[in-house]
Design a protein around this motif. Structure first.
Motif, PDB file in Angstrom:
ATOM      1  N   THR A   1      44.925  38.661  43.028  1.00  0.00           N
ATOM      2  CA  THR A   1      44.428  39.434  41.887  1.00  0.00           C
ATOM      3  C   THR A   1      44.024  38.444  40.803  1.00  0.00           C
ATOM      4  OG1 THR A   1      46.546  39.566  40.713  1.00  0.00           O
ATOM      5  CG2 THR A   1      46.143  41.233  42.412  1.00  0.00           C
ATOM      6  N   TYR A   2      43.664  38.954  39.644  1.00  0.00           N
ATOM      7  CA  TYR A   2      43.278  38.106  38.519  1.00  0.00           C
ATOM      8  C   TYR A   2      44.487  37.425  37.872  1.00  0.00           C
ATOM      9  CZ  TYR A   2      45.179  41.908  35.879  1.00  0.00           C
ATOM     10  OH  TYR A   2      46.053  42.834  35.395  1.00  0.00           O
TER      11      TYR A   2
ATOM     12  N   ILE B   1      45.356  47.714  31.457  1.00  0.00           N
ATOM     13  CA  ILE B   1      44.836  48.172  32.751  1.00  0.00           C
ATOM     14  C   ILE B   1      44.647  46.977  33.694  1.00  0.00           C
ATOM     15  CG2 ILE B   1      42.814  49.166  33.898  1.00  0.00           C
ATOM     16  CD1 ILE B   1      44.146  51.331  32.395  1.00  0.00           C
ATOM     17  N   SER B   2      44.066  45.928  33.178  1.00  0.00           N
ATOM     18  CA  SER B   2      43.990  44.699  33.978  1.00  0.00           C
ATOM     19  C   SER B   2      44.397  43.536  33.091  1.00  0.00           C
ATOM     20  CB  SER B   2      42.589  44.494  34.531  1.00  0.00           C
ATOM     21  OG  SER B   2      41.690  44.304  33.465  1.00  0.00           O
TER      22      SER B   2
ATOM     23  N   ARG C   1      45.155  47.005  37.745  1.00  0.00           N
ATOM     24  CA  ARG C   1      43.997  47.409  38.554  1.00  0.00           C
ATOM     25  C   ARG C   1      43.655  46.292  39.532  1.00  0.00           C
ATOM     26  NH1 ARG C   1      38.941  49.937  35.554  1.00  0.00           N
ATOM     27  NH2 ARG C   1      40.192  51.801  35.870  1.00  0.00           N
TER      28      ARG C   1
ATOM     29  N   ILE D   1      36.733  45.061  29.982  1.00  0.00           N
ATOM     30  CA  ILE D   1      37.170  43.802  30.601  1.00  0.00           C
ATOM     31  C   ILE D   1      37.266  43.956  32.124  1.00  0.00           C
ATOM     32  CG2 ILE D   1      39.128  42.198  30.846  1.00  0.00           C
ATOM     33  CD1 ILE D   1      37.973  41.801  28.164  1.00  0.00           C
ATOM     34  N   SER D   2      37.845  45.043  32.546  1.00  0.00           N
ATOM     35  CA  SER D   2      37.830  45.346  33.980  1.00  0.00           C
ATOM     36  C   SER D   2      37.465  46.805  34.153  1.00  0.00           C
ATOM     37  CB  SER D   2      39.172  45.037  34.620  1.00  0.00           C
ATOM     38  OG  SER D   2      40.143  45.900  34.090  1.00  0.00           O
TER      39      SER D   2
ATOM     40  N   ILE E   1      32.879  41.038  34.325  1.00  0.00           N
ATOM     41  CA  ILE E   1      34.167  41.692  34.560  1.00  0.00           C
ATOM     42  C   ILE E   1      35.207  40.658  34.958  1.00  0.00           C
ATOM     43  CG2 ILE E   1      33.168  43.927  35.174  1.00  0.00           C
ATOM     44  CD1 ILE E   1      33.570  43.172  38.137  1.00  0.00           C
ATOM     45  N   ARG E   2      36.442  41.084  34.893  1.00  0.00           N
ATOM     46  CA  ARG E   2      37.551  40.196  35.269  1.00  0.00           C
ATOM     47  C   ARG E   2      37.779  40.276  36.769  1.00  0.00           C
ATOM     48  NH1 ARG E   2      42.902  40.376  31.724  1.00  0.00           N
ATOM     49  NH2 ARG E   2      41.685  38.882  30.539  1.00  0.00           N
ATOM     50  N   THR E   3      37.751  39.133  37.425  1.00  0.00           N
ATOM     51  CA  THR E   3      38.077  39.073  38.844  1.00  0.00           C
ATOM     52  C   THR E   3      39.019  37.886  39.057  1.00  0.00           C
ATOM     53  OG1 THR E   3      36.315  37.518  39.463  1.00  0.00           O
ATOM     54  CG2 THR E   3      35.714  39.856  39.377  1.00  0.00           C
TER      55      THR E   3
ATOM     56  N   ASN F   1      33.852  35.004  33.191  1.00  0.00           N
ATOM     57  CA  ASN F   1      33.892  36.343  33.764  1.00  0.00           C
ATOM     58  C   ASN F   1      33.004  36.339  34.993  1.00  0.00           C
ATOM     59  OD1 ASN F   1      35.412  37.983  31.745  1.00  0.00           O
ATOM     60  ND2 ASN F   1      33.800  37.250  30.378  1.00  0.00           N
ATOM     61  N   THR F   2      32.986  37.447  35.729  1.00  0.00           N
ATOM     62  CA  THR F   2      32.052  37.587  36.831  1.00  0.00           C
ATOM     63  C   THR F   2      30.964  38.552  36.380  1.00  0.00           C
ATOM     64  OG1 THR F   2      33.755  37.141  38.502  1.00  0.00           O
ATOM     65  CG2 THR F   2      31.797  38.338  39.236  1.00  0.00           C
ATOM     66  N   LEU F   3      29.785  38.000  36.079  1.00  0.00           N
ATOM     67  CA  LEU F   3      28.675  38.843  35.628  1.00  0.00           C
ATOM     68  C   LEU F   3      28.278  39.752  36.787  1.00  0.00           C
ATOM     69  CD1 LEU F   3      26.690  39.444  33.307  1.00  0.00           C
ATOM     70  CD2 LEU F   3      25.129  37.795  34.328  1.00  0.00           C
TER      71      LEU F   3
ATOM     72  N   ILE G   1      31.644  39.497  46.487  1.00  0.00           N
ATOM     73  CA  ILE G   1      33.093  39.372  46.618  1.00  0.00           C
ATOM     74  C   ILE G   1      33.742  40.739  46.425  1.00  0.00           C
ATOM     75  CG2 ILE G   1      33.190  36.966  45.874  1.00  0.00           C
ATOM     76  CD1 ILE G   1      33.978  37.959  43.059  1.00  0.00           C
TER      77      ILE G   1
ATOM     78  N   THR H   1      36.046  43.222  44.552  1.00  0.00           N
ATOM     79  CA  THR H   1      36.645  43.468  43.246  1.00  0.00           C
ATOM     80  C   THR H   1      37.102  44.919  43.213  1.00  0.00           C
ATOM     81  OG1 THR H   1      34.629  44.276  42.162  1.00  0.00           O
ATOM     82  CG2 THR H   1      34.952  41.887  42.212  1.00  0.00           C
ATOM     83  N   TYR H   2      37.548  45.354  42.045  1.00  0.00           N
ATOM     84  CA  TYR H   2      37.988  46.742  41.902  1.00  0.00           C
ATOM     85  C   TYR H   2      36.817  47.730  41.845  1.00  0.00           C
ATOM     86  CZ  TYR H   2      36.381  46.024  37.222  1.00  0.00           C
ATOM     87  OH  TYR H   2      35.558  45.760  36.184  1.00  0.00           O
TER      88      TYR H   2
ATOM     89  N   ASP I   1      28.197  37.895  43.209  1.00  0.00           N
ATOM     90  CA  ASP I   1      28.583  36.981  42.127  1.00  0.00           C
ATOM     91  C   ASP I   1      27.506  35.922  41.962  1.00  0.00           C
ATOM     92  OD1 ASP I   1      29.787  35.376  40.272  1.00  0.00           O
ATOM     93  OD2 ASP I   1      31.330  34.605  41.624  1.00  0.00           O
TER      94      ASP I   1
ATOM     95  N   ASN J   1      26.813  34.243  39.409  1.00  0.00           N
ATOM     96  CA  ASN J   1      27.363  33.071  38.701  1.00  0.00           C
ATOM     97  C   ASN J   1      27.616  31.926  39.677  1.00  0.00           C
ATOM     98  OD1 ASN J   1      27.511  34.358  36.222  1.00  0.00           O
ATOM     99  ND2 ASN J   1      29.729  34.696  36.265  1.00  0.00           N
TER     100      ASN J   1
END
Lengths: 339, 339, 339, 339
Positions: free
Chosen positions: A241-242, B210-211, B240, C210-211, C239-241, C248-250, D239, D241-242, D251, D253
């Motif tokens: 996870t993150y 949440i995350s 999450r 954020i997520s 987003i957060r991954t 972040n992951t665009l 990848i 993700t949620y 991704d 990036n």
């Protein structure tokens, strides 16, 4: 659909049955395991189950709508018990303790761990001889010679061993020297490996993938079962996870969910699940309360000197305490009326 | 750095101290809470701590390199105890049980829950009157009138209540009618709300985002503490992840990690953590073994009829059993020598 | 269901209509925005749409099964155009460029950025005066006085500004000095803030959480719209991954998906999306090709000296080049027949 | 450290060099590829690089502190060019287009795809003959016979092919019939497979793992390189993700980051990256702008009838348009001065 066949089914009956299933428009797969013969029918059309059910040669027939079939609790409510011989089991209603080092390092190390296990009545030992490493330059384990040495010492002591198999070609060479093949988290979806483990008559413990879903873990088990091997154990070992404060995120939610969806025993690995020595005991006991049928953890005489994973490895004093606490916690859990 | 001030520090001593810290090149923040006065110094330059330490008016001085300071265990090894009055505490070494519905629905519902709690010696009740809902068309709670009614009935019965505050303007109107303000998972980084809760002399329970990371949860607590309020409780409620078999992924790893990093009590919410009624008890007990100082879960007379979250809410029979199991598990945990 | 009302609907017709919808068993919400009046009906029962559709006072009626309604493309196929005055728009078929520093720092800084924007024909400027910071000890921005100064200089230069609003109480004080309210990634589900922004007649740009999921972003927009404000812009900002190589992951997948689901314009923020200066231009251009209606990025005369986010901020030379490349890429994209 | 050896190094010089490195306390690995001989030294102690550098037999010596070494740009700034013969390349400064079906289905299908590729001047074809499937009951591909048929038709037409290898035993049987071995996202950390591919003199395209980091992708490439094969291509394919609105989270990036860290070419797979046909073109073009050296996408005469992945597969009309747009976008990108 899963059709369990009678042991004395005739070839003619079997052919007639297959024809009937194909006739509905279903794809069939014939499965023969240590414990029985099955026909799996895959399709979406509705059909009259009684029409097939009354045919000759059938023991039982079940509709299983999940993607996984043979590992589902929907057709086999009775939990699967893994009998390792000499009175050692991994099964629902029991608490398997599996302890040992990350890597098998030397005869001296093996002897010391075995002595520790014997003193604490722990009957199963973990250890790696083929090590998956993200860097090609890291220590990759002692290999098959290490396994032979380890197996000899362990079996002499009445200890069953579990160790990782990384590729198809190792299955056969490892066969005489292992009790439980472990499929590691990077190989959970190595479908060829799973296929080949289906052809072996030894227990297989499948670890959940690095970021595998519960559904995927069950489908990976389905590969081995449909290949012919029912001796399966599932293992929750933490997911990616993150969160960076722990090595992995131990997903104990997976324990009651797996137990509800499948008849297979479920083991928890707190060592990889949190990755920090001081908190391994808490997470082990949390795993017991979550409903695990066993705990697998890392121990070493001097964790700081372990070739790998030292930071999450218990010393023998901690290990002895943990084994005791696991048993007490499990004894208490049994007095609770949990689903 | 954290400088704890003596109660009788003079203005002149305080000014001299501030000047000294600024002189090093550090930014200062003055913090005054219910329990004491502090100066927080933020900076990176190395300095001789003895030079400041020997100044007048100082009780103690600590270097804390974490991003969070006041909530860190590095300066305050003694766990924080939250005293809610009437002998009700949330604290390390104790097991707080907090139960109640997702939403406060009616006087009848409140009375029934309170009766259930009294019968099971549960002294804290949860419930929502302001409900954060992802859709603007969903039920948003009974609001302040519901809170007044609930608080009156609860305090009459000797029950302490915890309920969510969603915005700054609610803090004051809720003040006479709440025992613990809850900061919900969508507001963990609502910094204005945290700032304002720092000015209040009532306990605040902060749910992990949440995350949110463990680090972020501690920094959110730092906001409230540095605003002037030390009465803080942390709550792990699931994060999450990619896994879809459960509502959230209950991250029990967070429990020992939070307990090691901070002196604040840690509560586990298994209801949101897994989101499936049948498995809430297991996850609650897993939380106890992971080291939680309390469990907060959802209960309702008829979960199927609850306005919200029915699928993860226990009925009173299940709740009574769970409270008993939590206590037994906690009693056993105390016999183990866990860090 | 969404019922668009005629402008001249009588009170009697409206009441009769509400009664009819309630009669089906649906919950109603009345929405009045700058552009029209709507009745939203929420429920699951099937009904004969013609029976309502033929009632008086109705302009149009639509079934929208998504959780979000008013922001859905299902009832409003025509893209929403945000008119900021003086010929400045954010809209489908156009390419909005918004540039500026992370934090507003000083009059000198503002003047330099404005000069840079004017020279490059960039008509919108970003900047923060209220800064959400995870640590309570970090720089929190110049506040309302900084905003006034900035707004005066910008409006004099014909530049529209976008800036973050962090709490309800700021909405009113910011109103005279802002063109677009930005809802930050930590406030995407601050429902009270969204509610209150629904009462304002200025554009609102909502950043993805954020997520946050794409669905949640649309529901947050629904909050503002159903509160009465149609002037909405969506912003993908990463987003957060689990990946740690970028800030972040665009998630550029979100761009075509948001454009397909909603009639609102979609902006991409490559600065936060990758967080590394050298790669901001590539990600900006990737955003254009993914279908964005605008790009928002950070620029500063001397990024290394910026109060915040310097590592992802372009200098003016880079910014001038990027603005040119964005326009050329967009001009080419328009020649392609993309959905 | 990486030591590049001179081609005419003598055995004695080599031994002396190895001894010197071991003497520092470093572990050595000797690597021999198609293009050169290397000694990799792994260790942490500081040493005087000049002392080794002046020894005989050395072409060059580099300190590379990353976990991956041979694939790092730190020692090889010049981008690696993959020469597939007949003037077909995958390389920096060029735009490789690889198109074809998810699964190879039949001779007729192959012929139709090849015809489409030829008409659009696309020189590389993708397709699966060994299919990794999460369910053991799903279609697993035509196998080696399908590959032979396909390769014959493709090479006749001057088309190079890329296809997935799932296990070690397939490497040899596939060798005469493949141009690029693809390592799938479930095998990115199948270290035995990577080891064996190091022994082969054909190009290998490694897909990023299902939830693999950028770092792990580079380490997997290091496995193959250190095994002896420099002909490596990296592929970003989305990848886990949620987010559930798309199949994966593409991704992008990763593209500029991989290009900056490594000298290997980087390909983007928008078909798996978003998983929705209508948005594949946008994401492909976004990939081009992000800096990709090539795009791999799925196309089929009638996507709705494809054996697998139809929902993300373009028909030939869409594919022809996309190939044209990719080329135009790449031509424009080359006019920009991107890093």
């Amino acid at each position: 659909m899963i059709i369990q066949l009678q042991e004395d089914i005739s070839d003619k009956q079997r052919e007639s049955l297959l024809a009937e299933v194909i006739n509905i428009g279903y794809k069939t797969t014939e499965v023969k395991t240590q414990l029985g013969d099955y026909i799996i029918g895959i399709g979406k059309k509705e059909f009259d189950i009684r029409k097939i059910g009354k045919k000759e040669g059938i023991k039982d027939i079940h509709i299983v709508s999940d993607e996984y079939k043979l590992v589902s609790k929907k057709w086999k409510a009775k939990p699967t018990s893994i009998d390792l011989g000499n009175g050692v089991f991994i099964k629902d209603g029991d608490m398997a303790i599996i302890a040992g080092p990350c890597s098998i390092e030397s005869e001296d190390q093996i002897r010391k761990v075995i002595k520790h296990l014997k003193e604490n009545d722990i009957k199963m030992m973990r250890g790696g001889v083929f090590k998956p490493r993200s860097s090609p330059y890291a220590f990759r384990g002692l290999g098959i010679d290490g396994l032979k040495l380890w197996y000899d010492l362990a079996s002499e002591a009445g200890i069953k061993i579990v160790t990782e198999v990384m590729q198809v070609s190792q299955i056969e060479e490892m066969y005489p020297y292992t009790d439980i093949y472990q499929v590691g988290a990077r190989n959970t979806q190595n479908f060829n490996l799973l296929d080949e483990l289906g052809k072996v008559d030894k227990a297989v413990m499948i670890k959940r993938g690095i970021s595998g879903t519960i559904e995927e873990l069950l489908q990976s088990a389905e590969y081995v079962f449909s290949g012919g091997n029912e001796k399966l154990i599932l293992c929750e070992r933490g997911i990616r996870t993150y969160e960076r404060a722990s090595r992995n995120t131990l997903d104990l939610n997976a324990v009651p969910i797996l137990k509800a969806k499948s008849h297979l025993p479920v083991i928890v690995d707190p060592s990889h699940g949190i990755g920090i020595r001081a908190y391994v005991p808490q997470m082990a006991l949390a795993g017991v309360m979550a409903g695990a049928d066993g705990i697998i953890y890392e121990t070493h005489e001097i964790p700081e000197k372990a070739y790998s994973d030292g930071q999450q490895t218990l010393d023998f004093t901690q290990s002895a305490l943990l084994a005791d606490w696991i048993r007490k916690t499990f004894a208490m859990r049994k007095t609770f009326d949990l689903v």
